[in-house]
Design a protein around this motif. Structure first.
Motif, short mmCIF file in Angstrom:
data_model
loop_
_atom_site.label_atom_id
_atom_site.label_comp_id
_atom_site.label_asym_id
_atom_site.label_seq_id
_atom_site.Cartn_x
_atom_site.Cartn_y
_atom_site.Cartn_z
N ALA A 6 43.77 36.14 35.44
CA ALA A 6 43.23 34.58 34.68
C ALA A 6 42.78 35.71 33.27
CB ALA A 6 42.38 34.15 35.14
N GLY A 7 43.51 34.13 32.50
CA GLY A 7 43.50 35.23 31.42
C GLY A 7 44.48 34.35 30.55
N VAL A 8 44.63 34.39 29.80
CA VAL A 8 45.24 33.50 28.68
C VAL A 8 46.38 32.73 28.74
CG1 VAL A 8 47.22 33.12 25.96
CG2 VAL A 8 45.31 34.18 26.52
N VAL A 9 47.26 33.52 29.90
CA VAL A 9 48.38 33.38 30.86
C VAL A 9 47.45 33.57 32.42
CG1 VAL A 9 50.67 33.48 31.51
CG2 VAL A 9 50.14 33.51 28.95
N ALA A 10 47.73 32.32 32.90
CA ALA A 10 47.67 32.56 34.59
C ALA A 10 48.01 33.20 35.49
CB ALA A 10 46.64 31.92 34.99
N ALA A 26 44.47 25.84 39.56
CA ALA A 26 45.25 26.24 40.07
C ALA A 26 44.82 27.39 40.96
CB ALA A 26 46.44 26.35 39.26
N ILE A 27 44.00 28.06 39.80
CA ILE A 27 43.76 29.29 40.39
C ILE A 27 42.90 29.04 41.95
CG2 ILE A 27 41.83 31.56 39.91
CD1 ILE A 27 43.19 31.35 37.08
N ALA A 42 45.38 28.17 44.42
CA ALA A 42 45.97 29.64 44.65
C ALA A 42 45.27 30.71 45.73
CB ALA A 42 46.83 29.97 43.89
N GLN A 43 44.06 30.33 45.28
CA GLN A 43 43.08 31.89 46.06
C GLN A 43 42.85 31.27 47.50
OE1 GLN A 43 42.52 34.97 44.90
NE2 GLN A 43 42.35 34.99 47.43
N ALA A 44 42.91 29.26 47.67
CA ALA A 44 42.68 29.26 49.06
C ALA A 44 43.98 29.38 49.66
CB ALA A 44 41.98 27.87 49.18
N THR A 45 44.98 28.69 49.33
CA THR A 45 46.22 29.28 50.18
C THR A 45 46.51 30.98 50.01
OG1 THR A 45 46.67 27.45 48.92
CG2 THR A 45 48.89 28.91 49.70
#
Length: 321
Positions: free
Chosen positions: A17-21, A94-95, A98-101
């Motif tokens: 995670a940053g400017v662009v995930a 979204a992060i 996505a981590q849960a997925t």
């Protein structure tokens, strides 16, 4: 910043995670994690795709019956990645999703997904849909009518209302967050095993021929109205035209251009047109106008169209919506 890493056999995934995930997935090219890649793509992580294997990974001497080809794929390392575009709030959600997925599909606690049936009133379905899709996967959805409690001046009574049900697969980690985001709409939530999709409407010849009606709605609301109509009637035709509306606000008059869609709908005689009009009004339709009764095969003169609308001429018997 690396948020986490999950491993299961030959698959590992991590999110930065940053400017662009960005999500990075490493795996053995001989057994791609298609379910994981598909799920993350549906959530908006793109391109995140599995590419064709290099020539060095193809074993021409060993056929693979599961691929229906004359060759097998040797093990080879693959890294694919996807990025997520959106606002800070959308990226944070979204992060988490996505981590849960990743944890559910390839992590040490794989299998932590639940299937739920979530029902909301029809007018809020369009608002609830993106929230549901942001937290889980919508497997199926349908509009129908259902008994619900109505309150008026302190009196509570049973009433049948137009509703919309989402069949959703969601991570156990995100279930509470999803239900909290929908709480102000007071949805009915049940386990997927208790969900029963209503049977499609059936014409009853003894009740008489279907009634033809015109439903007029703004073009941007068309899909939601059609989705509800499809559950109880037959949408036979649609046409969209532009209309100029004169508006006045604080003494200032202006012209506003709107696209309006007129739907021609055959409503079974078993459906109460008053209830239908109430449902359509709640969904944003401007008008429900009844047309001339449809001629039956026994009374229709030879050479006449299958059905006739006095406002719009012949209406073909085909679905265009």
């Amino acid at each position: 910043m690396v948020t986490d890493t999950s491993r299961h056999q030959t698959v590992s995934a991590r999110i930065t995670a940053g400017v662009v995930a960005r999500v990075l997935v490493d795996y053995d090219g001989a057994s791609p994690p298609h379910e994981l890649l598909d799920a993350l793509r549906r959530q908006g992580w793109l391109p995140l795709r599995h590419l064709a294997p290099p020539a060095s990974a193809i074993d021409w001497d060993r056929p693979d019956p599961t691929q229906r080809s004359g060759y097998a794929i040797r093990s080879y390392p693959v890294r694919t990645q996807g990025t997520f575009e959106g606002s800070d709030a959308q990226r944070a959600l979204a992060i988490r999703r996505a981590q849960a997925t990743i944890d559910d599909l390839v992590g040490p606690g794989a299998g932590g997904r639940r299937r739920l049936g979530i029902t909301v009133t029809a007018p809020v379905a369009a608002l609830a849909r993106p929230i549901v899709a942001a937290h889980g996967t919508i497997l199926e959805e349908w509009a129908h009518r259902s008994p619900r409690q109505a309150s008026y001046r302190g009196q509570v009574a049973a009433a049948e209302k137009a509703v919309h049900t989402f069949l959703v697969q969601v991570s156990a980690r995100l279930e509470g967050e999803l239900l909290g985001a929908l709480a102000h709409w007071q949805p009915d939530v049940v386990d997927a095993d208790a969900v029963r999709r209503p049977a499609p409407p059936q014409d009853d010849p003894a009740a008489g021929p279907p009634a033809l009606v015109h439903v007029e709605v703004r073009a941007q609301l068309r899909d939601e109205v059609v989705r509800h109509l499809d559950s109880i009637a037959e949408v036979r035709d649609s046409s969209t035209t532009g209309r100029t509306i004169l508006a006045s606000y604080r003494g200032v008059r202006s012209e506003q251009r709107h696209e309006m869609t007129t739907l021609t709908v055959a409503v079974p005689a078993t459906v109460d047109l008053t209830e239908l009009e109430r449902d359509m009004t709640a969904l944003g339709a401007n008008a429900v106008r009844r047309l001339a009764p449809e001629a039956t095969p026994a009374t229709r003169p030879p050479g006449t169209p299958v059905s006739v609308s006095p406002a719009g001429g012949p209406v073909p018997r085909r679905r265009t919506c």
